[in-house]
Enzyme design. Structure first.
Site, PDB file in Angstrom:
ATOM      1  N   HIS A 107      46.243  44.796  34.085  1.00 39.01           N
ATOM      2  CA  HIS A 107      45.759  43.206  34.166  1.00 39.01           C
ATOM      3  C   HIS A 107      46.983  42.563  33.067  1.00 39.01           C
ATOM      4  O   HIS A 107      46.741  41.466  32.736  1.00 39.01           O
ATOM      5  CB  HIS A 107      44.684  43.020  33.622  1.00 39.01           C
ATOM      6  N   HIS A 178      39.331  37.435  38.637  1.00 38.99           N
ATOM      7  CA  HIS A 178      38.517  38.840  38.139  1.00 38.99           C
ATOM      8  C   HIS A 178      37.057  38.197  37.872  1.00 38.99           C
ATOM      9  O   HIS A 178      36.657  38.474  36.646  1.00 38.99           O
ATOM     10  CB  HIS A 178      39.050  39.223  36.794  1.00 38.99           C
ATOM     11  N   ASP A 247      35.764  51.911  41.438  1.00 38.32           N
ATOM     12  CA  ASP A 247      37.023  51.042  40.822  1.00 38.32           C
ATOM     13  C   ASP A 247      38.154  51.357  41.602  1.00 38.32           C
ATOM     14  O   ASP A 247      39.182  52.076  41.132  1.00 38.32           O
ATOM     15  CB  ASP A 247      36.942  51.498  39.174  1.00 38.32           C
ATOM     16  N   GLU A 313      38.297  41.902  43.808  1.00 34.49           N
ATOM     17  CA  GLU A 313      39.690  41.446  43.279  1.00 34.49           C
ATOM     18  C   GLU A 313      40.546  41.687  44.639  1.00 34.49           C
ATOM     19  O   GLU A 313      41.250  42.919  45.024  1.00 34.49           O
ATOM     20  CB  GLU A 313      39.950  42.283  42.312  1.00 34.49           C
TER      21      GLU A 313
END
Length: 349
Positions: A107, A178, A247, A313
């Protein structure tokens, strides 16, 4: 549309005031945002009976967001998700990055866009414009990048996020948002039904870096029809075991034509709330809140545990700088004279 509300939310250690801006569609959608990280602190949506609830996870104070935030509600940049191998090479030059996730830059590094105070300018009662200048070498990334993000509410229950960025030197960029959603307004999201418009997903290695694309058919990664998350997340699949849940990045089936196409639909059967996500991006990362471990609490004192929120996302794929540019793995390179543009629409029902 109701009038924009502005209040002081807190102060940074250097004395700078941080403000909270609340947009209200007048149709039951209310969005609260602070200058720090462009963080969405609250997003209130009615249920099937008209009762409002906050459907994003948040923290109690500004200091919590400054010091303990696992990216709740932030604008992510310069590069959403992971870049592996401690950096990347562009035009023959290697750029070491700030490493904050094992051997990865996650990120945008420890001081990514979600930790910065943005310049916020209300453009109307329904639109906020946020601006940030990221200097050359920021977290190791080349180029001076100017980023602009707009949060816009419609007269219905739509929240549109519009991203733009320019650079004075070739760089890579991958902006996203996010939010941790919970359409029930509390408790677990594992009973939510999720649909993803995607036939393939990116498998990952032990460092959560993509190794290639795989067909979702016959796997717990197949959400082409609505599926309860709890019915799939506990299956003994190596990829689920590796990530301790979901994820992963899904390749959207929609054409890449710059138009908004559906990426995901989320529904909470108990409250009747639904969220449809439409985007111009080629992929969506579904994260099931695997790292929530009870160490953080909500503003009303409820502990957050695994499965209490999920992220959708919209983005380019993780680690794109290490993959050849192509239709399956589009480039994230931005050059001088070009403008990065991206849009994502959140439609609540």
């Amino acid at each position: 549309m109701k009038p924009l509300q502005i209040r002081e939310y807190g102060r940074m250690p250097d004395g700078r005031a941080v403000h909270e801006y609340t947009l209200d569609s007048g149709a039951g959608l209310r969005l609260s945002v602070i200058d720090l990280g462009g963080i969405v602190t609250r997003l209130e949506v009615p249920d099937a009976r008209g009762h409002l609830a906050n459907v994003v996870l948040g923290l109690p104070t500004l200091d919590d967001y400054r010091l303990r935030n696992p990216h709740f509600g932030v604008i992510v940049g310069r590069y959403g998700n992971r870049i592996g191998q401690g950096g990347f090479t562009l035009d023959g030059e290697h750029y070491p990055l700030d490493v904050n996730d094992g051997a990865n830059c996650l990120h945008g590094g420890r001081q990514g866009f979600g930790t910065r105070v943005w310049e916020v300018e209300p453009e109307s009662d329904s639109c906020l414009c946020l601006r940030l200048v990221s200097p050359d070498g920021d977290q190791g990334f080349p180029g001076r990048v100017t980023a602009t993000v707009r949060y816009r509410l419609t007269d219905d229950r739509d929240w549109l996020v519009e991203y733009e960025a320019t650079t004075d030197r070739a760089t890579v960029i991958n902006l996203t948002h996010h939010d941790y959603f919970n359409l029930a307004g509390g408790g677990s999201v594992l009973g939510h039904e999720l649909e993803l418009t995607a036939s393939r997903y990116a498998e990952v290695d032990a460092g959560m870096i993509p190794t290639g694309l795989a067909d979702v058919t016959g796997t717990p990664f197949d959400f082409r029809t609505p599926q309860r998350i709890e019915a799939r997340i506990r299956q003994a699949h190596p990829q689920l075991q590796r990530a301790h849940g979901y994820d992963h990045s899904w390749v959207l089936d929609a054409p890449q034509d710059g138009e908004l196409h559906r990426a995901a639909r989320l529904r909470d059967p108990a409250s009747g709330r639904s969220l449809e996500v439409l985007t111009t991006e080629p992929a969506v990362q579904f994260y099931s809140g695997n790292a929530l471990d009870g160490s953080l609490a909500s503003p009303d004192g409820q502990l957050y545990r695994q499965g209490d929120g999920l992220c959708l996302e919209t983005q380019h794929h993780p680690d794109s700088p290490h993959h050849p540019d192509g239709p399956d793995w589009p480039s994230t390179v931005l050059r001088p004279g070009q403008t990065y543009r991206s849009r994502t629409l959140h439609r609540f029902g």
